[in-house]
Design a protein around this motif. Structure first.
Motif: not given
Lengths: 132, 496, 94
Positions: A31, A112-115, A117-119, A124, A127-128, A131
């Motif tokens: 990202l 991107v920082i939030r992404v 934190r989530d994953y 990418e 991340i997929i 999910i």
């Protein structure tokens, strides 16, 4: 032919630069690399605009021999050659565009920082996978 | 005061957004009241401007008093006067509606949420009102940045959806800027009226062709036209309900407005109809978008995601309507912009109520809603009938003009696409109504579900009243469509 | 994705270069961009704004509204970053 290339090469260089950024935006899976591509793209557009402002044998758009404040009263005596100064408008537009670019960069990095934190990853593909 | 009305429409939300982080600290509900008052005054000035345009014709407002090609001017004709009322009015309704939903979904971010909310509306209004192509870009970025942030704070997965939107949205904005740059190189002007005078002499130029292509592709990304729609479903599904209620109706429609401006004001209509086959391409892209949106909507189990694909189909209606390229179809397109804002607002308002009560938004969550929330569901039925296109509601009339125009132009495939999509909408919404009437279906899971569902638990009034207002508006616009067309839209249609 | 991205990039670049073929030459003082709107900024800046720096006079006066938009963009970005990155008070412990 050579003359034709010399008269247009600046545009072509910036377009190649733009496409480097554009490719990174589409094809890179990291990202942050996408964001770097985005910045290259935007910077190339800025260079493109600024290069249109250039006139051969002209100088920066700051008046020479200016009387400074209040000069308006004497302006009639002074003759200003338009071809002496480069076109100021693209510079103004690009000052605005630079600010827009920085703002987009800031918001994109915040997201991107939030992404992250989530994953816990910025890739990418990973991340997929996470999910699913 | 009255002659300053055009500037005040944009400046009031801008200044109030700057003050909003301070004002919001005073008390719990002050931020909410502040936003509602701001947007209410902005809406009033938008109505004043609309009235001025109707009585005196096009309004020009010069920023700083500089003459047009050198300074920036606002040009407000019938088309953007209508859009101004629409944007500020829709934003006011969403603001009224937002209170409980924001308290529930974003309890500790309300102050900043409302600040960005106001900036979002400022961006939309700035895009719509301006007569300068570069100024439009600046406000397009204000609206986009606010939109990215509003989406990113949604439920799980929202930041990633928002990131995808950032990438594609930036590509769209950059393409638009490149198009503006190409036009500037060959004309030396940024003013829309000036450009439309200078450009006809240059219609054969390769620079102008490329500029036009990039402007349209950039805007197609922003409006989520079919092959470029990939960012939309995720983004609007995962955004907070208030944010999707604001963005979903307005962002795509504002982009369509800009497309109309570029095609019919900056360029002369005959450029895209006769010189280039742009309208033919748009017709086919529109048809494909309608089919694709309708079919993908059928496959969804998530209510908000289904609505997103309905938006994709609706964008196809409008792009296809422009592609038909006769006066009646474009009249239908403009009327459909008006109707679609109201209808999409209604749908996302219902989605917000669903999310508020059930904490999720799957189709199956509508179970027993007719018993539980009779008023909400009555409003929902009206909105759904409008989307399908049943007569007294507004959705029927715009579809009627679109079909009439398409028949006159012989674009039968577009007529088929419209009818197909209406049929799909019937299936989509009646499937939900069926779920809404089910009372016993899940008694194996929770035996007491049956008793609970008998009690009327309406949505909170702050959400219910705007939803009912939208339902009433849908019928009113339908009943008064003739005066609206004769007074406003007839003048907004470009002379082909 | 890589191949598709490459094709899209090459096509976009080719279209952009096709557009440059009709453009005025680099440094041409008589190009439309240099001869339509901008001469007035150069000749009248002292009379209109009493500022010898033409970029400043255009930025802050002739097109000052764009600059208002620019500051709005920065404000929007700042508020957006706060909105996105602000955490709930509970999660500070984590």
């Amino acid at each position: 032919m050579l003359e034709f290339i010399i008269s247009k090469y600046n545009f072509w260089i910036y377009i190649i630069l733009m496409m480097i950024g554009f490719y990174a935006m589409i094809a890179k899976t990291n990202l942050v690399k996408k964001i770097i591509g985005m910045n290259i793209f935007q910077t190339a557009i800025i260079l493109f605009f600024v290069s249109t402002a250039y006139k051969s044998d002209a100088t920066l758009p700051i008046l020479l021999n200016s009387q400074g404040h209040g000069a308006g009263h004497h302006a009639a005596e002074q003759v200003i050659e338009v071809s002496q100064y480069i076109n100021p408008l693209p510079h103004v537009l690009m000052l605005t565009a630079i600010v827009v670019m920085v703002a987009t960069l800031g918001v994109a990095l915040a997201i991107v920082i939030r992404v992250y934190r989530d994953y816990g990853t910025l890739n990418e593909d990973e991340i997929i996978k996470a999910i699913k | 005061m009255i002659e300053q009305a055009p500037a005040l429409i944009v400046i009031i939300p801008l200044l109030c957004a700057v003050l909003s982080p301070l004002v919001g600290r005073i008390g719990k509900n002050v931020g909410y009241v502040w936003v509602v008052l701001t947007l209410a005054s902005s809406t009033i000035f938008a109505f004043i401007t609309l009235k001025q345009v109707i009585t005196h014709g096009v309004v020009h407002y010069r920023m700083g008093g500089w003459l047009p090609p050198w300074g920036i001017e606002y040009v407000i004709d019938h088309l953007n006067a209508m859009m101004l009322v629409l944007v500020s009015g829709a934003a006011l309704l969403v603001a009224l509606y937002s209170k409980r939903s924001v308290e529930q979904e974003l309890p500790d971010k309300t102050v900043y949420f409302y600040t960005v909310f106001l900036l979002q509306v400022t961006g939309f209004l700035g895009i719509v009102i301006t007569g300068d192509v570069f100024n439009l870009y600046v406000f397009l970025e204000v609206a986009s940045l606010a939109g990215y942030a509003l989406i990113a704070i949604g439920e799980k997965g929202a930041p990633l959806a928002s990131f995808r939107y950032v990438v594609l949205g930036t590509v769209g904005a950059c393409f638009y800027l490149l198009g503006v740059g190409y036009l500037y190189i060959v004309t030396g002007s940024l003013n829309m009226a000036d450009l439309s005078n200078l450009l006809p002499a240059l219609y054969g130029s390769k620079v102008v062709l490329v500029a036009f292509a990039f402007l349209l592709v950039g805007l197609a990304l922003k409006m989520a036209l079919f092959p470029l729609h990939v960012w939309l479903p995720d983004a609007y599904t995962k955004a907070p309900s208030t944010a999707s209620a604001l963005l979903a109706p307005l962002m795509t429609k504002v982009a369509i407005y800009v497309m109309l401006r570029i095609m019919f004001t900056v360029f002369k209509p005959y450029f895209s109809i006769e010189i280039l086959p742009v309208t033919d391409i748009m017709l086919w892209v529109g048809i494909i978008a309608i089919f694709a949106g309708a079919i993908m909507a059928l496959a969804q189990v998530d209510f908000k995601r289904m609505l997103c694909y309905i938006i994709v189909a609706e964008v196809g209606y409008m792009v296809g309507g422009v592609g038909v390229a006769n006066a009646i179809a474009i009249k239908g397109t403009i009327l459909h912009i008006l109707n679609d804002v109201v209808m999409t607002l209604g749908l996302f308002a219902v989605a917000g109520i669903l999310t508020y009560t059930m904490r999720q938004h799957d189709l199956s969550d509508f179970k027993a809603f007719f018993k539980k929330m009779p008023i909400t569901m009555a409003a929902f039925v009206i909105v759904a009938l409008a989307i399908i296109g049943v007569p007294p509601t507004c959705g029927f009339f715009s579809k009627w003009y679109l079909i009439q125009g398409a028949v006159m132009a012989g674009a039968w495939s577009y007529v088929v696409a419209l009818l197909f999509s209406s049929l799909v909408n019937v299936i989509l919404f009646f499937r939900i109504f069926e779920i809404g009437y089910e009372f016993h279906a899940s008694h194996d899971a929770h035996g007491f579900d049956h008793e609970v569902s008998q009690v009327i638990q309406e949505a909170p009034l702050s959400m219910l009243i705007p939803t009912v207002i939208i339902a009433v508006l849908i019928i009113m616009i339908g009943l008064y469509n003739q005066p609206i067309i004769a007074g406003i839209i007839q003048h907004a249609v470009p002379k082909l | 994705m890589k191949v598709l991205g490459f094709i899209v990039t090459v096509l976009t670049g080719a279209l952009l270069i096709y557009g440059t073929l009709d453009m005025p030459n680099y440094g041409d003082p008589d190009s439309p961009a240099s001869s339509h709107v901008s001469p007035r900024y150069i000749t009248d800046t002292e009379i209109d704004t009493a500022t010898p720096n033409i970029v400043t006079s255009v930025l802050a006066d002739y097109r000052g509204y764009d600059t208002l938009g620019e500051t709005t963009v920065i404000f929007t970005a700042g508020m957006s970053c706060i909105l996105i990155l602000r955490r709930r008070k509970k999660s500070y412990k984590v």
